[in-house]
Motif scaffolding. Structure first.
Motif, PDB file in Angstrom:
ATOM      1  N   ASP A  76      24.324  11.185  41.290  1.00 16.76           N
ATOM      2  CA  ASP A  76      24.603  11.166  39.854  1.00 16.76           C
ATOM      3  C   ASP A  76      24.213  12.531  39.278  1.00 16.76           C
ATOM      4  OD1 ASP A  76      24.433  10.946  37.114  1.00 16.76           O
ATOM      5  OD2 ASP A  76      23.441   8.997  37.124  1.00 16.76           O
ATOM      6  N   THR A 292      16.634 -13.542  24.397  1.00 17.15           N
ATOM      7  CA  THR A 292      16.914 -12.111  24.439  1.00 17.15           C
ATOM      8  C   THR A 292      15.763 -11.271  23.905  1.00 17.15           C
ATOM      9  OG1 THR A 292      18.092 -12.373  22.357  1.00 17.15           O
ATOM     10  CG2 THR A 292      19.424 -12.384  24.362  1.00 17.15           C
ATOM     11  N   HIS A 293      14.591 -11.877  23.768  1.00 21.85           N
ATOM     12  CA  HIS A 293      13.366 -11.092  23.601  1.00 21.85           C
ATOM     13  C   HIS A 293      12.230 -11.835  24.282  1.00 21.85           C
ATOM     14  CE1 HIS A 293      11.532 -13.566  20.486  1.00 21.85           C
ATOM     15  NE2 HIS A 293      12.565 -13.432  19.693  1.00 21.85           N
ATOM     16  N   LEU A 410      15.614  -1.174  33.973  1.00 23.30           N
ATOM     17  CA  LEU A 410      16.499  -0.681  32.919  1.00 23.30           C
ATOM     18  C   LEU A 410      17.660   0.050  33.561  1.00 23.30           C
ATOM     19  CD1 LEU A 410      15.181   2.451  30.989  1.00 23.30           C
ATOM     20  CD2 LEU A 410      15.141   2.149  33.429  1.00 23.30           C
ATOM     21  N   ALA A 411      18.635   0.384  32.784  1.00 26.42           N
ATOM     22  CA  ALA A 411      19.917   0.805  33.348  1.00 26.42           C
ATOM     23  C   ALA A 411      20.081   2.315  33.395  1.00 26.42           C
ATOM     24  CB  ALA A 411      21.030   0.192  32.515  1.00 26.42           C
ATOM     25  N   MET A 412      19.174   3.003  34.058  1.00 27.10           N
ATOM     26  CA  MET A 412      19.322   4.456  34.114  1.00 27.10           C
ATOM     27  C   MET A 412      19.516   4.974  35.523  1.00 27.10           C
ATOM     28  SD  MET A 412      16.918   6.008  31.204  1.00 27.10           S
ATOM     29  CE  MET A 412      17.718   7.572  31.495  1.00 27.10           C
ATOM     30  N   ARG A 416      21.696  -2.024  38.836  1.00 25.33           N
ATOM     31  CA  ARG A 416      21.988  -2.660  37.553  1.00 25.33           C
ATOM     32  C   ARG A 416      22.792  -3.933  37.750  1.00 25.33           C
ATOM     33  NH1 ARG A 416      25.274   1.762  34.372  1.00 25.33           N
ATOM     34  NH2 ARG A 416      23.402   2.955  34.753  1.00 25.33           N
ATOM     35  N   ARG A 429      11.364  -6.778  29.945  1.00 29.58           N
ATOM     36  CA  ARG A 429      12.256  -6.877  28.784  1.00 29.58           C
ATOM     37  C   ARG A 429      13.539  -7.614  29.152  1.00 29.58           C
ATOM     38  NH1 ARG A 429      10.622  -1.026  26.414  1.00 29.58           N
ATOM     39  NH2 ARG A 429       8.881  -1.852  25.200  1.00 29.58           N
ATOM     40  N   PHE A 431      16.014  -7.881  26.796  1.00 31.06           N
ATOM     41  CA  PHE A 431      16.937  -7.530  25.715  1.00 31.06           C
ATOM     42  C   PHE A 431      18.377  -7.545  26.220  1.00 31.06           C
ATOM     43  CE2 PHE A 431      13.319  -4.559  24.196  1.00 31.06           C
ATOM     44  CZ  PHE A 431      12.700  -5.603  23.537  1.00 31.06           C
ATOM     45  N   LYS A 432      19.284  -7.789  25.289  1.00 33.24           N
ATOM     46  CA  LYS A 432      20.706  -7.695  25.627  1.00 33.24           C
ATOM     47  C   LYS A 432      20.991  -6.330  26.240  1.00 33.24           C
ATOM     48  CE  LYS A 432      22.273 -10.605  21.762  1.00 33.24           C
ATOM     49  NZ  LYS A 432      22.902 -10.618  20.435  1.00 33.24           N
ATOM     50  N   GLY A 433      21.647  -6.315  27.374  1.00 37.54           N
ATOM     51  CA  GLY A 433      22.061  -5.044  27.972  1.00 37.54           C
ATOM     52  C   GLY A 433      20.969  -4.292  28.709  1.00 37.54           C
ATOM     53  N   ARG A 434      19.749  -4.777  28.676  1.00 36.07           N
ATOM     54  CA  ARG A 434      18.624  -4.029  29.237  1.00 36.07           C
ATOM     55  C   ARG A 434      18.829  -3.674  30.705  1.00 36.07           C
ATOM     56  NH1 ARG A 434      13.921  -0.984  28.290  1.00 36.07           N
ATOM     57  NH2 ARG A 434      12.583  -1.209  30.087  1.00 36.07           N
ATOM     58  N   PRO A 438      26.303  -4.780  29.502  1.00 37.96           N
ATOM     59  CA  PRO A 438      26.168  -5.250  28.115  1.00 37.96           C
ATOM     60  C   PRO A 438      26.101  -6.771  28.022  1.00 37.96           C
ATOM     61  CG  PRO A 438      27.860  -3.550  28.275  1.00 37.96           C
ATOM     62  CD  PRO A 438      27.426  -3.849  29.673  1.00 37.96           C
TER      63      PRO A 438
ATOM     64  N   ASP B  24      16.338  -4.333  18.945  1.00 40.81           N
ATOM     65  CA  ASP B  24      15.525  -3.458  19.784  1.00 40.81           C
ATOM     66  C   ASP B  24      16.212  -2.126  20.048  1.00 40.81           C
ATOM     67  OD1 ASP B  24      17.014  -3.682  22.487  1.00 40.81           O
ATOM     68  OD2 ASP B  24      16.805  -5.770  21.813  1.00 40.81           O
ATOM     69  N   ASP B  26      16.930  -0.769  22.824  1.00 45.18           N
ATOM     70  CA  ASP B  26      17.961  -0.828  23.865  1.00 45.18           C
ATOM     71  C   ASP B  26      19.320  -1.144  23.236  1.00 45.18           C
ATOM     72  OD1 ASP B  26      17.231  -0.957  27.061  1.00 45.18           O
ATOM     73  OD2 ASP B  26      15.495  -1.379  25.814  1.00 45.18           O
ATOM     74  N   ARG B  27      19.317  -1.887  22.141  1.00 43.93           N
ATOM     75  CA  ARG B  27      20.590  -2.157  21.464  1.00 43.93           C
ATOM     76  C   ARG B  27      21.023  -0.967  20.624  1.00 43.93           C
ATOM     77  NH1 ARG B  27      20.271  -7.663  18.364  1.00 43.93           N
ATOM     78  NH2 ARG B  27      22.381  -7.110  17.689  1.00 43.93           N
ATOM     79  N   PRO B  30      21.704   2.070  24.072  1.00 47.73           N
ATOM     80  CA  PRO B  30      21.602   1.550  25.443  1.00 47.73           C
ATOM     81  C   PRO B  30      21.152   2.635  26.428  1.00 47.73           C
ATOM     82  CG  PRO B  30      23.636   0.805  24.383  1.00 47.73           C
ATOM     83  CD  PRO B  30      23.019   1.817  23.463  1.00 47.73           C
ATOM     84  N   ALA B  31      20.353   2.194  27.415  1.00 43.47           N
ATOM     85  CA  ALA B  31      19.656   3.144  28.296  1.00 43.47           C
ATOM     86  C   ALA B  31      20.581   4.104  29.024  1.00 43.47           C
ATOM     87  CB  ALA B  31      18.807   2.374  29.301  1.00 43.47           C
ATOM     88  N   ARG B  32      21.803   3.653  29.327  1.00 42.79           N
ATOM     89  CA  ARG B  32      22.638   4.561  30.125  1.00 42.79           C
ATOM     90  C   ARG B  32      22.971   5.843  29.377  1.00 42.79           C
ATOM     91  NH1 ARG B  32      25.663   0.278  28.438  1.00 42.79           N
ATOM     92  NH2 ARG B  32      27.684   0.696  27.471  1.00 42.79           N
ATOM     93  N   ARG B  35      20.756   9.240  29.737  1.00 38.70           N
ATOM     94  CA  ARG B  35      20.883  10.153  30.867  1.00 38.70           C
ATOM     95  C   ARG B  35      21.441  11.471  30.355  1.00 38.70           C
ATOM     96  NH1 ARG B  35      24.546   8.064  33.137  1.00 38.70           N
ATOM     97  NH2 ARG B  35      24.589   8.948  35.201  1.00 38.70           N
ATOM     98  N   ASP B  49      27.061  -0.903  22.665  1.00 39.11           N
ATOM     99  CA  ASP B  49      27.432  -2.205  23.231  1.00 39.11           C
ATOM    100  C   ASP B  49      27.784  -3.210  22.145  1.00 39.11           C
ATOM    101  OD1 ASP B  49      27.080  -1.191  25.735  1.00 39.11           O
ATOM    102  OD2 ASP B  49      25.085  -2.060  26.046  1.00 39.11           O
ATOM    103  N   ARG B  86      11.917   5.021  23.042  1.00 35.90           N
ATOM    104  CA  ARG B  86      12.911   6.097  23.051  1.00 35.90           C
ATOM    105  C   ARG B  86      13.212   6.627  21.654  1.00 35.90           C
ATOM    106  NH1 ARG B  86      17.330   2.074  25.629  1.00 35.90           N
ATOM    107  NH2 ARG B  86      15.515   1.857  26.981  1.00 35.90           N
TER     108      ARG B  86
END
Ligand code: SF4
Lengths: 472, 207
Positions: A76, A292-293, A410-412, A416, A429, A431-434, A438, B24, B26-27, B30-32, B35, B49, B86
Motif C-alpha cells: 500500500d 454501535t457504541h 480499525l480500517a487502516m 478489514r 470499538r 462504531f459503524k464502519g470501525r 461501512p 463518533d 470514526d463516522r 472513517p479511518a481509511r 492514510r 460513509d 483523530r
C-alpha cells in the motif's frame, strides 16, 4: 495533606496557570505513531521549531502495518508513505524509534509498558485516545490531538484543565469465565459512554488489587469508551514486580529507590473523591456488545433490548443500532452467527489474552464459515507466545497467526471486514464502519469469548465452554 | 490552510442540522481516509460513509442538503465527537467551512482538539437545540449567530443561552486559543519541573 494519585502526579507536573485559564502540564513521556504525527512534525517545521526533548519521545508504527507479511516497501503506497514520513521525522529530530526490524515494535500501548517506558507517577501523552491504557501503572496518561502532539514536540508540555476524580470500587471475586474486559464493559454499561466526561477514573477495590497488570491495562484502556480521558490504578506490589528488570526501568539500588517513590504515589486512604461508584464482581457476567457504541451491551445470557421498553431519550438510538446490526429486539444474543473472529488490539492483544484464547481453542476447530485471526499486540508478545507454542495451538485450530499491529481493530491496514460481515472482536470499538466496511458489524467481547465464538461459529456463553453442564 | 490566532467573538451564518447523539469520530472521518500525511483535502471525506449510505437509500445527507454549502454552524446532539482522538475529524469540519459546532455535549478530546485549531464548540440545552434545528430545517436560509461575548445562539429576534468552559471563552475572546506560544514562554519554569521529577534522572540513560 491527603490526596489522590491524580492530585499528586498533576501537582508534580503542573508548570503554571496559563493566561487562558488552563494549566501548563509537563509531559514526562510522549509516544508517537505514524497516523497522528506527520502533520504535527510539519507544523513544527513550518514554524521553525526544534523538538524540545527528543529523548522523552518514543516512536513506533502500528496502525498501518500489514500483519500478514511486513516486507518493505509496503504494498500500500500510502502506508509506505506514512511509515517513511515517521522514519524521516524521527531521524531528523533524533527521536528513538522501535521499527519493524528491531524486535520491539508493536501497538504503542502494548510496547510502552512492556519496555518499561511507562512508569508510575509519569504524565504520558500520545496522539491516540487509548493512551489511557498506561494509567494501569499509576500514571496520568491521556490521548491528545495532532496540534497537541505539535505542542508536546515543541515544548514537552500541554495546556489542559484538571479533571475531577471518580473512584470506581470493584470488590469481590470474578466468577469463572468473567474477565477484565467484562468488568470494563459492565462499568461503561452502568455509567454510560459519556458518564466520564470531566473525570479521571480511579479503579480500586479488592478485584482490581487482585488483577495482573495485563488485566488492569484492559480496564484502563477502555476508560475512554466510558468518556473518561484517563483511568488509573494505584501502584502496588503487582506494579513493582511487573516493572522490575524491564529495559527502561532503573536497575540495582536505583530500582528500590524508584519503587519506594511509586508506592508513595498511591491515593491516601483518606483522600476525597468527587464521587465513588461501587460494583460487585460476583454479579458480573460474560458481556457482549450488541449495538454501535460500547455502552450498548448485555450479559451473554440476556436478551436484546426492546426499543418499546426504553426511555424516550434512548429509543431512537436503540432502534437505529438494532437495524444497523441486523438484530431483532427481544431475541437472545447467544446463538447469533458470526462471520469473523478477531483476537488482538491494545485492549486484549497481550500474552495473557492470547493464553486465555488458546486455552479455549486447544484441540478444537474454527467453524467452517468463520475467518479467524490472532494478532499479537507486539513483536515481544508474538515471540513469547511462540515460545510457549500458542501459535501452534491457534494454527492447528484454524486461526491465522499474524504479526504485530493494530490489524482489524480499525480500517487502516489490509485486515478489514467486507460487506456486512459480523465480527466477534476483542477490540474496543463497535462504531459503524470501525472495522473497515461501512456496513460491517462488530460484537465486542473478551478474547476467550471470541475464541469460543470462532469455534462454534456463533456467540456462545464461555461459562458453558469452560464448565460444560452448568446451566446458566 | 493556515488559521491564524486571532480573537473570535461571534460566528454568523447558516446552519446544518445533524440529528443524533454519540456521533463518533470514526463516522465523522472513517479511518481509511487517515492514510495520508497531511490534512490537505480531507474535508472531501467528511461523513463519507453516512453520506454514501444516505445516497444509496435515495435520501440526502444533511451535508448534501439545500443550503449546506457555505454553512458555518453545525447543530447536533449529545456526546459529539466521541471515540478516537483523530484531529482529522475537527480539521475536516473546519476545512469544510464550519466555524462553530453547537451540541448538547462534546467528547472532551474532540473539544480539546477543536479549541487548538480554532473550531468553536458550545453547548446548549436539548430544548434550545431542538428549537434551533426546527428553525434551520424550516428554511435553510435562516441565519444564526453564535455570540461568545453574550453567550447566546441567535436566530432572527430569538436568543437562547449557550455555554462553554470559561477558560475556553476567555481563550476565544482574547485570541489565545493556540496555546503553543504560551507553552514556550518563560521556559525556566519548565526546567524547574524537570529538575524535580525523579524519573527524568533515572530513565534517560537507557535511551
Ligand atoms: S489497537 Fe485499535 S484502539 Fe489500539 S491503538 Fe491500535 S487502532 Fe487504536
Amino acid at each position: 495533606m491527603a490526596g489522590t494519585l491524580f492530585e499528586k502526579v498533576w501537582n508534580a507536573h503542573a508548570v503554571r496557570l496559563l493566561p487562558n485559564g488552563q494549566t501548563q502540564l509537563y509531559v514526562g513521556l510522549h509516544l508517537v505513531h505514524e497516523v497522528t504525527s506527520p502533520q504535527a512534525f510539519d507544523m513544527l517545521g513550518a514554524r521553525g521549531w526544534p523538538v524540545r526533548a527528543p529523548h522523552r519521545t518514543f516512536a513506533t508504527m502500528d496502525h498501518i502495518v500489514p500483519t500478514a507479511a511486513q516486507a518493505r516497501p509496503f504494498q500500500d503506497v500510502m502506508a509506505e508513505a506514512m511509515a517513511g514520513a515517521l522514519e524521516r521525522n524521527c531521524r531528523t529530530h533524533g527521536i528513538p524509534m522501535f521499527d519493524l526490524s528491531g524486535g520491539a515494535q508493536g501497538i504503542v500501548h502494548v510496547i510502552g509498558p512492556e519496555l518499561g517506558l511507562t512508569q508510575p507517577g509519569m504524565t504520558i501523552a500520545c496522539g491516540d485516545s487509548h493512551t489511557s491504557t498506561h494509567g494501569a501503572f499509576g500514571a496520568l496518561a491521556f490521548g491528545i490531538g495532532t496540534s497537541q502532539v505539535r505542542d508536546v514536540l515543541a515544548s514537552q508540555c500541554v495546556a489542559m484543565s484538571p479533571l475531577q476524580v471518580r473512584q470506581i470500587r470493584i470488590d469481590g471475586a470474578l466468577p469463572p469465565g468473567v474477565f477484565a474486559k467484562d468488568v470494563i464493559l459492565a462499568v461503561i454499561r452502568r455509567l454510560g459512554i459519556n458518564g466520564g466526561h470531566g473525570f479521571a477514573y480511579e479503579y480500586a477495590g479488592s478485584t482490581i488489587a487482585g488483577m495482573s497488570m495485563d488485566e488492569r491495562m484492559t480496564i484502563c484502556n477502555m476508560s475512554i469508551e466510558g468518556g473518561a480521558l484517563m483511568g488509573y490504578c494505584n501502584p502496588d506490589d503487582t506494579t513493582v514486580a511487573y516493572l522490575r528488570g524491564r529495559r527502561f526501568v532503573p536497575g540495582g539500588d536505583d530500582f528500590d529507590v524508584a519503587a519506594a517513590g511509586w508506592r508513595a504515589l498511591a491515593s491516601d486512604a483518606d483522600a476525597t473523591y468527587a464521587d465513588v461508584v461501587e460494583f460487585d464482581a460476583a454479579t458480573m457476567a460474560p458481556t457482549v456488545t450488541w449495538g454501535t457504541h460500547p455502552g450498548q451491551s448485555i450479559a451473554v445470557d440476556e436478551r436484546l433490548p426492546r426499543p418499546a421498553d426504553m426511555p424516550d431519550a434512548e429509543r431512537a438510538g436503540v432502534e437505529d443500532a438494532l437495524t444497523f446490526m441486523h438484530l431483532t429486539a427481544g431475541r437472545p444474543i447467544a446463538g447469533q452467527k458470526v462471520d469473523v473472529a478477531f483476537i488482538g488490539s491494545c485492549t486484549n492483544g497481550r500474552l495473557s489474552d492470547l493464553r486465555e484464547a488458546a486455552r479455549v481453542a486447544r484441540g478444537q476447530k474454527v467453524a467452517a464459515h468463520v475467518r479467524a485471526l490472532v494478532v499479537p499486540g507486539s513483536q515481544q508478545v508474538r515471540w513469547a507466545a511462540e515460545a510457549e507454542g500458542l501459535d501452534q495451538i491457534f494454527e492447528d485450530a484454524g486461526f491465522e497467526w499474524r504479526r504485530a499491529g493494530c490489524s482489524m481493530c480499525l480500517a487502516m491496514n489490509p485486515d478489514r471486514l467486507s460487506g456486512d460481515e459480523l465480527c466477534a472482536s476483542s477490540s474496543n470499538r463497535n462504531f459503524k464502519g470501525r472495522q473497515g466496511s461501512p456496513t460491517g458489524r462488530t460484537l465486542l467481547m473478551s478474547p476467550a469469548m471470541v475464541a469460543a465464538a470462532a469455534l462454534a461459529g456463533e456467540v456462545v456463553d464461555i461459562r458453558r465452554v469452560l464448565h460444560p453442564g452448568v446451566s446458566s | 490552510m493556515n488559521v491564524s490566532t486571532s480573537a473570535i467573538t461571534r460566528i454568523e451564518g447558516r446552519a446544518v442540522v445533524l440529528r443524533g447523539s454519540d456521533i463518533d469520530t470514526d463516522r465523522i472521518m472513517p479511518a481509511r481516509f487517515l492514510r495520508a500525511i497531511t490534512f490537505s483535502g480531507i474535508e472531501a471525506h467528511l461523513f463519507a460513509d453516512d453520506r454514501a449510505a444516505a445516497q444509496a437509500a435515495g435520501a440526502l445527507h444533511p451535508l448534501d442538503g439545500p443550503g449546506a454549502a457555505g454553512a458555518t454552524i453545525l447543530l447536533t446532539q449529545a456526546n459529539f465527537g466521541c471515540g478516537s482522538s483523530r484531529e482529522h475529524a475537527p480539521q475536516a469540519l473546519l476545512r469544510w467551512g464550519f466555524r462553530a459546532v453547537v451540541a448538547e455535549s462534546f467528547s472532551p478530546i474532540f473539544a480539546g482538539n477543536a479549541l487548538t485549531i480554532g473550531l468553536v464548540c458550545v453547548t446548549a440545552s436539548p430544548h434550545t437545540i431542538a428549537e434551533a434545528m426546527r428553525i434551520a430545517e424550516a428554511s435553510p436560509d435562516n441565519a444564526f449567530c453564535v455570540d461568545l461575548e453574550h453567550l447566546h445562539l441567535g436566530c432572527g429576534s430569538t436568543r437562547s443561552p449557550v455555554s462553554l468552559p470559561e477558560s475556553q471563552r476567555h481563550a476565544w475572546l482574547t485570541g489565545q486559543w493556540d496555546a503553543t506560544s504560551l507553552l514556550l514562554a518563560d521556559y525556566d519554569d519548565v526546567e524547574r519541573v524537570e529538575a524535580r521529577l525523579p524519573y527524568l534522572r533515572t530513565t534517560s540513560r537507557n535511551a
